[in-house]
Design a protein around this motif. Structure first.
Motif, PDB file in Angstrom:
ATOM      1  N   SER A 249       0.839  -1.205   0.000  1.00 31.42           N
ATOM      2  CA  SER A 249       0.000   0.000   0.000  1.00 31.42           C
ATOM      3  C   SER A 249       0.870   1.249   0.000  1.00 31.42           C
ATOM      4  CB  SER A 249      -0.905   0.001   1.235  1.00 31.42           C
ATOM      5  OG  SER A 249      -0.117   0.162   2.412  1.00 31.42           O
ATOM      6  N   GLN A 250       0.216   2.384  -0.265  1.00 30.57           N
ATOM      7  CA  GLN A 250       0.930   3.661  -0.183  1.00 30.57           C
ATOM      8  C   GLN A 250       1.411   3.900   1.237  1.00 30.57           C
ATOM      9  OE1 GLN A 250       1.439   5.715  -2.986  1.00 30.57           O
ATOM     10  NE2 GLN A 250       2.903   6.728  -1.599  1.00 30.57           N
ATOM     11  N   ARG A 251       0.604   3.487   2.207  1.00 30.72           N
ATOM     12  CA  ARG A 251       0.993   3.648   3.624  1.00 30.72           C
ATOM     13  C   ARG A 251       2.283   2.881   3.912  1.00 30.72           C
ATOM     14  NH1 ARG A 251      -1.074   4.419   8.863  1.00 30.72           N
ATOM     15  NH2 ARG A 251      -0.361   2.887  10.392  1.00 30.72           N
TER      16      ARG A 251
ATOM     17  N   ASP B  41       5.309   4.562   2.280  1.00 28.84           N
ATOM     18  CA  ASP B  41       5.694   5.837   2.882  1.00 28.84           C
ATOM     19  C   ASP B  41       6.364   5.691   4.247  1.00 28.84           C
ATOM     20  OD1 ASP B  41       4.666   7.144   0.705  1.00 28.84           O
ATOM     21  OD2 ASP B  41       2.750   7.649   1.646  1.00 28.84           O
TER      22      ASP B  41
ATOM     23  N   ASP C  71       8.451  -0.963   6.337  1.00 34.62           N
ATOM     24  CA  ASP C  71       7.484  -1.110   5.249  1.00 34.62           C
ATOM     25  C   ASP C  71       7.017  -2.559   5.140  1.00 34.62           C
ATOM     26  OD1 ASP C  71      10.016  -1.915   4.440  1.00 34.62           O
ATOM     27  OD2 ASP C  71       9.960  -0.890   2.491  1.00 34.62           O
TER      28      ASP C  71
ATOM     29  N   GLU D 245      -1.227  -5.492   6.981  1.00 33.61           N
ATOM     30  CA  GLU D 245      -2.401  -5.282   6.126  1.00 33.61           C
ATOM     31  C   GLU D 245      -2.795  -6.580   5.424  1.00 33.61           C
ATOM     32  OE1 GLU D 245      -1.688  -0.530   5.159  1.00 33.61           O
ATOM     33  OE2 GLU D 245      -1.053  -2.030   3.687  1.00 33.61           O
TER      34      GLU D 245
ATOM     35  N   THR E 114      -6.039  -3.984   8.210  1.00 34.20           N
ATOM     36  CA  THR E 114      -5.405  -2.707   8.505  1.00 34.20           C
ATOM     37  C   THR E 114      -4.355  -2.927   9.582  1.00 34.20           C
ATOM     38  OG1 THR E 114      -6.906  -2.070  10.302  1.00 34.20           O
ATOM     39  CG2 THR E 114      -7.584  -1.506   8.036  1.00 34.20           C
TER      40      THR E 114
END
Length: 399
Positions: free
Chosen positions: A85-87, A90, A120, A127, A132
């Protein structure tokens, strides 16, 4: 009635042959520490061991535990691929340099978490297994409690600073021991010294565990560092038949972490010696038997008893056998009858069960009749004297 039997001869055997060395009291510089010989379940050192503290990346071990459990029950395989994911992309700090175009395998993520300490990678796992990261953190907390880790809570999967991210040194040792004993097929990843994932970070491919290249039997597990937590390490080393797990945290530099960890391994393997206390089937003590065709029964361990002894002390070692008696016939060989406890200075007690060495049948009619008559006479005497007839009545009924 609880019966106790102290065993001075056996204890003399235990201390015979111990090497007389100058006493060395290990005083760790770590803010919190826990050292345990998991081969004998002997705690060698504790310091603030049950205080919940920020664990930094050492809490990644819990994320790995959750992933190993998913592998064990078939929810994923080593070849299963997860989305990024982008989360996850990042995440700062230590990283695998994943991007949203990647679909890393479970095996790559395991290596990325262990060797590269990838934050990461932890989010990808969280996830992938929990939907989540917040949900996964709640799963981690619940599972930790089920595993007996009473001083652990999680706010994330990576150890990123969070007021809800807390673990004690003792809990980390419980977790490390579980990873070693329950997941041997995956534990070997902890000994990897480098993982050049896709060539993306050639200077970031090395394992941060400073003990791995030292040749002292170290083969895991995880370093940690944040400004709040200081420098820490959950480590394990195996020498001969013994394996030690240790946790240190709150140190002020990488060099202090390396020096302190190496010193703890040396302390654990040099200041304690393995001794055989008894062999399987060896009679440790004799217990009296009520109305049996033998007056006593031998008490034996089912397995060899080996334990650690401090090499610097010949004083204060004590052995004690306890049972609830009198033991009533018939007794079958192999029946657990007693407990054997060995106390050593500065170490936790070791207690093992003792079994009946042989069958003991019921006595014949005449001995049982005589015992019954004696009981009747004694009860009558006590009643005549005004005493409570139940006072002192330890013997079982005669059938």
């Amino acid at each position: 009635m609880r019966r106790r039997h102290v065993l001075p001869r056996l204890i003399a055997t235990l201390i015979a042959g111990l090497i007389a060395l100058p006493a060395i009291a290990f005083e760790t510089q770590a803010g919190s520490a826990y050292v345990v010989d998991i081969t004998t379940d002997t705690v060698l050192l504790e310091k603030n061991a049950d205080v919940p503290l920020p664990p930094a990346s050492m809490s990644k071990l819990m994320t790995l535990n959750m992933l190993f459990e998913a592998l064990e029950d078939g929810r994923v395989t080593l070849d299963t691929r997860f989305n990024v994911s982008q989360r996850a992309m990042d995440m700062g700090g230590s990283t695998m340099f994943l991007n949203t175009q990647d679909r890393p395998t479970v095996e790559q993520l395991i290596k990325g978490i262990i060797v590269l300490s990838g934050n990461d990678a932890c989010v990808v796992v969280a996830e992938g297994l929990g939907g989540t990261e917040d949900a996964f953190a709640r799963m981690m907390t619940e599972r930790a409690k089920a595993l007996g880790m009473e001083n652990s809570t999680f706010g994330n999967a990576s150890g990123w600073p969070d007021p809800d991210q807390r673990m004690s040194a003792h809990d980390l040792a419980i977790l490390a021991t579980r990873l070693i004993e329950e997941f041997p097929e995956y534990y070997t990843y902890f000994g990897m010294t480098e993982f050049p994932f896709d060539g993306r970070a050639p200077d970031n491919r090395f394992n941060r565990n400073p003990l791995l290249p030292m040749g002292i039997g170290a083969d895991g597990l995880k370093t940690g560092h944040t400004q709040e937590a200081g420098y820490g390490l959950v480590g394990s080393a195996k020498q001969g038949e013994r394996r030690v797990v240790f946790v240190v945290t709150g140190l002020d530099s990488q060099e202090a972490r390396k020096t302190e960890s190496a010193a703890i391994v040396n302390f654990a393997f040099r200041q304690f010696v393995m001794r055989k206390a008894a062999e399987a089937g060896e009679v440790i003590a004799e217990a009296p038997v009520w109305l049996g065709d033998a007056d006593t029964v031998g008490l034996v361990p089912a397995e060899d008893i080996s334990l650690l002894m401090p090499v610097t002390s010949r004083e204060g070692i004590r052995g004690e056998v306890t049972w609830t008696g009198p033991l009533e016939a018939p007794i079958a060989a192999g029946t657990e009858l007693a407990r054997f406890t060995i106390s050593r200075p500065g170490l936790n007690d070791t207690t093992v069960p003792l079994m009946a060495a042989s069958d003991v049948g019921k006595a014949g009619f005449l001995p049982r009749f005589t015992a019954a008559a004696g009981q009747v006479f004694e009860r009558a005497r006590m009643l005549a004297g005004g005493a409570d007839a139940d006072d002192g009545a330890d013997a079982p009924a005669v059938n």
